[in-house]
Enzyme design. Sequence first.
Site, PDB file in Angstrom:
ATOM      1  N   SER A 152       0.850  -1.192   0.000  1.00  8.19           N
ATOM      2  CA  SER A 152       0.000   0.000   0.000  1.00  8.19           C
ATOM      3  C   SER A 152       0.882   1.237   0.000  1.00  8.19           C
ATOM      4  CB  SER A 152      -0.898   0.009   1.241  1.00  8.19           C
ATOM      5  OG  SER A 152      -1.522   1.267   1.397  1.00  8.19           O
ATOM      6  N   TYR A 165      -2.152   0.259  10.492  1.00  6.87           N
ATOM      7  CA  TYR A 165      -2.183  -0.120   9.087  1.00  6.87           C
ATOM      8  C   TYR A 165      -0.889   0.279   8.382  1.00  6.87           C
ATOM      9  CZ  TYR A 165      -3.671  -0.465   4.216  1.00  6.87           C
ATOM     10  OH  TYR A 165      -3.748  -0.779   2.877  1.00  6.87           O
TER      11      TYR A 165
END
Length: 255
Positions: A152, A165
Amino acid sequence: LAKARSRITWALIGLAVVIGASSGIGEGIARAIAEQKPKGLVLAARRENLLGKLASSINDTYQVNPLVVRTDITSPKDIKNLFERTINKYNRLDLLVNSAGVVQSEKSIDDTSVEEIISIIQTNLTGTMLAAHYVMPIFKRQKYGVMVNISSGAGKNAYAGEAPYCGSKAGVDHFVRALDEDLKVLRKKGFEIYTFAIGPGFIDTQEARRKFPNVGEDIWKKVPSVIEFGRLVTGYLLDPKKSYKNGPVVHIDTW
């Protein structure tokens, strides 16, 4: 490098396993791989009912009949079973795509439950390591194989309200870099084993829309759909100029 590129390209039309294929980015990648008419395709995720629907759709659309294996990426037993069933059926594994992952609603670390923190780390980071643990012996026996991990933009950029995250995806990127150092040693001995982390920015998925309800429709219209991102991934593997040009971690600007 020329041999490596040809092997990477060839892996797309060999036997591919996609973990996290039931929805979102994983579904998009599975469809993009099916467009390449692989020799075989294995779909893995926790939600077996959604995998079955996807398998039927892929069969109808691309005339590729996938094997469905229910798999929880946090379960060593499930991951081991996935690869055992794959090898038992196809006797090979050319390409593994690990796209299983969870995103996080924006909140401070103290407002994030302990259970959610553990789930994020186990799914995004520990699951990636477990998949590598079980697939690498197969690749070493074959002396070739490609493992793609979906990272990501949060692995490179820090965002407020997403500390667990961001930490999990940064961990994926650095794990892949370290794993590639091991594989460099093998490649000098003639093994053609490669690992990548490909990190997108925003992708238009149902989960992203649910967890980021304040993002306007004008933004969603600018970012790739899951199938568009899936084609970016397969395009990266098919394009010799891009494959491994900048090392094992690649971040794609999807804004």
